[in-house]
Design a protein around this motif. Structure first.
Motif, PDB file in Angstrom:
ATOM      1  N   GLY A 192     -15.353 -45.290 -27.883  1.00 36.34           N
ATOM      2  CA  GLY A 192     -16.563 -45.051 -28.661  1.00 36.34           C
ATOM      3  C   GLY A 192     -17.090 -43.649 -28.468  1.00 36.34           C
ATOM      4  O   GLY A 192     -16.525 -42.833 -27.756  1.00 36.34           O
ATOM      5  N   ARG A 193     -18.216 -43.410 -29.134  1.00 40.84           N
ATOM      6  CA  ARG A 193     -18.872 -42.109 -29.012  1.00 40.84           C
ATOM      7  C   ARG A 193     -20.371 -42.298 -29.024  1.00 40.84           C
ATOM      8  O   ARG A 193     -20.889 -43.236 -29.628  1.00 40.84           O
ATOM      9  N   SER A 194     -21.054 -41.404 -28.355  1.00 45.56           N
ATOM     10  CA  SER A 194     -22.506 -41.396 -28.333  1.00 45.56           C
ATOM     11  C   SER A 194     -22.938 -40.130 -29.046  1.00 45.56           C
ATOM     12  O   SER A 194     -22.855 -39.043 -28.485  1.00 45.56           O
ATOM     13  N   GLY A 195     -23.345 -40.271 -30.280  1.00 44.76           N
ATOM     14  CA  GLY A 195     -23.635 -39.101 -31.100  1.00 44.76           C
ATOM     15  C   GLY A 195     -22.340 -38.360 -31.385  1.00 44.76           C
ATOM     16  O   GLY A 195     -21.415 -38.899 -31.953  1.00 44.76           O
ATOM     17  N   ALA A 196     -22.276 -37.119 -30.932  1.00 44.34           N
ATOM     18  CA  ALA A 196     -21.078 -36.313 -31.167  1.00 44.34           C
ATOM     19  C   ALA A 196     -20.111 -36.337 -29.992  1.00 44.34           C
ATOM     20  O   ALA A 196     -19.004 -35.829 -30.098  1.00 44.34           O
ATOM     21  N   LEU A 197     -20.511 -36.935 -28.867  1.00 46.35           N
ATOM     22  CA  LEU A 197     -19.698 -36.878 -27.664  1.00 46.35           C
ATOM     23  C   LEU A 197     -19.021 -38.212 -27.361  1.00 46.35           C
ATOM     24  O   LEU A 197     -19.527 -39.273 -27.723  1.00 46.35           O
ATOM     25  N   CYS A 198     -17.904 -38.148 -26.671  1.00 48.02           N
ATOM     26  CA  CYS A 198     -17.164 -39.347 -26.292  1.00 48.02           C
ATOM     27  C   CYS A 198     -17.961 -40.158 -25.275  1.00 48.02           C
ATOM     28  O   CYS A 198     -18.619 -39.600 -24.395  1.00 48.02           O
ATOM     29  N   SER A 199     -17.886 -41.479 -25.415  1.00 40.78           N
ATOM     30  CA  SER A 199     -18.537 -42.369 -24.450  1.00 40.78           C
ATOM     31  C   SER A 199     -17.771 -43.688 -24.449  1.00 40.78           C
ATOM     32  O   SER A 199     -16.789 -43.863 -25.146  1.00 40.78           O
ATOM     33  N   GLY A 200     -18.265 -44.621 -23.681  1.00 37.26           N
ATOM     34  CA  GLY A 200     -17.609 -45.923 -23.617  1.00 37.26           C
ATOM     35  C   GLY A 200     -16.513 -45.922 -22.578  1.00 37.26           C
ATOM     36  O   GLY A 200     -16.489 -45.116 -21.659  1.00 37.26           O
ATOM     37  N   THR A 201     -15.585 -46.837 -22.748  1.00 30.57           N
ATOM     38  CA  THR A 201     -14.508 -47.030 -21.784  1.00 30.57           C
ATOM     39  C   THR A 201     -13.333 -46.122 -22.116  1.00 30.57           C
ATOM     40  O   THR A 201     -12.921 -46.028 -23.274  1.00 30.57           O
ATOM     41  N   GLU A 202     -12.793 -45.491 -21.083  1.00 32.08           N
ATOM     42  CA  GLU A 202     -11.600 -44.674 -21.284  1.00 32.08           C
ATOM     43  C   GLU A 202     -10.425 -45.597 -21.555  1.00 32.08           C
ATOM     44  O   GLU A 202     -10.103 -46.460 -20.759  1.00 32.08           O
ATOM     45  N   GLN A 203      -9.775 -45.422 -22.697  1.00 28.95           N
ATOM     46  CA  GLN A 203      -8.649 -46.254 -23.101  1.00 28.95           C
ATOM     47  C   GLN A 203      -7.315 -45.714 -22.599  1.00 28.95           C
ATOM     48  O   GLN A 203      -6.395 -46.468 -22.330  1.00 28.95           O
ATOM     49  N   TRP A 204      -7.221 -44.407 -22.501  1.00 27.36           N
ATOM     50  CA  TRP A 204      -5.953 -43.766 -22.146  1.00 27.36           C
ATOM     51  C   TRP A 204      -6.227 -42.342 -21.692  1.00 27.36           C
ATOM     52  O   TRP A 204      -7.167 -41.695 -22.155  1.00 27.36           O
ATOM     53  N   SER A 205      -5.413 -41.834 -20.786  1.00 24.09           N
ATOM     54  CA  SER A 205      -5.470 -40.415 -20.447  1.00 24.09           C
ATOM     55  C   SER A 205      -4.080 -39.944 -20.035  1.00 24.09           C
ATOM     56  O   SER A 205      -3.299 -40.704 -19.461  1.00 24.09           O
ATOM     57  N   SER A 206      -3.803 -38.688 -20.342  1.00 25.52           N
ATOM     58  CA  SER A 206      -2.509 -38.098 -19.982  1.00 25.52           C
ATOM     59  C   SER A 206      -2.572 -37.615 -18.530  1.00 25.52           C
ATOM     60  O   SER A 206      -3.635 -37.556 -17.920  1.00 25.52           O
TER      61      SER A 206
END
Length: 162
Positions: free
Chosen positions: A89-103
């Motif tokens: 998800g996102r909060s306004g213009a920034l990413c938020s919520g649960t991290e689904q994946w990362s490299s």
């Protein structure tokens, strides 16, 4: 006698194959040895980092365009390098919520550095919105700097080398 004189003149009109190959080899060896000394190690690191980061930014941008219900981020941490993340998800213009994946963390090679032009920070996040534009950091034009090289990002999301 006439035949040997004719052969000698003809032979002296050009270079032999051995002379040409030797000259080409010497020029090649000098180029390999001299070029790194002229450019320096940091120049290679900076050029490599800029190309790699432009590719990673464009990949994150495409991921944001293709997954409009998620938020894509490039996270840069001083001393650690950078990585790509995806959130639900996102909060306004920034990413938020649960991290689904990362490299995995991509470390900065050599003595390369990466900073945000606006503010000079070396730890920051680059969040892409559903239209592939950067959110919340005010990039328009020169945005990232590695050594003397810069990466530009327009308001519309175009990513380019400066």
């Amino acid at each position: 006698m006439f035949g040997s004189h004719f052969f000698y003149r003809r032979h002296r009109q050009g270079f032999t194959l051995i002379e040409l190959v030797t000259t080409i080899l010497l020029i090649g060896i000098l180029a390999v040895v001299a070029l790194p000394r002229l450019l320096g190690k940091s120049d290679y690191s900076d050029h490599g980092l800029r190309s790699e980061l432009i590719s990673r930014l464009r990949q994150a941008q495409l991921m944001a365009l293709n997954n409009t219900d998620q938020c894509v981020r490039i996270q840069v941490l001083s001393g650690s390098g950078y990585r790509q993340q995806r959130f639900d998800g996102r909060s306004g213009a920034l990413c938020s919520g649960t991290e689904q994946w990362s490299s995995d963390w991509q470390s900065l090679q050599g003595d390369a550095t990466l900073t945000l032009v606006a503010g000079g920070s070396d730890s920051f996040n680059l969040d892409f919105d559903a239209l592939g534009r950067l959110s919340g950091n005010g990039c328009n034009g020169p945005c990232l700097q590695t050594g003397a090289l810069q990466i530009g990002i327009s308001r519309e999301g175009y990513i380019y080398a400066l």
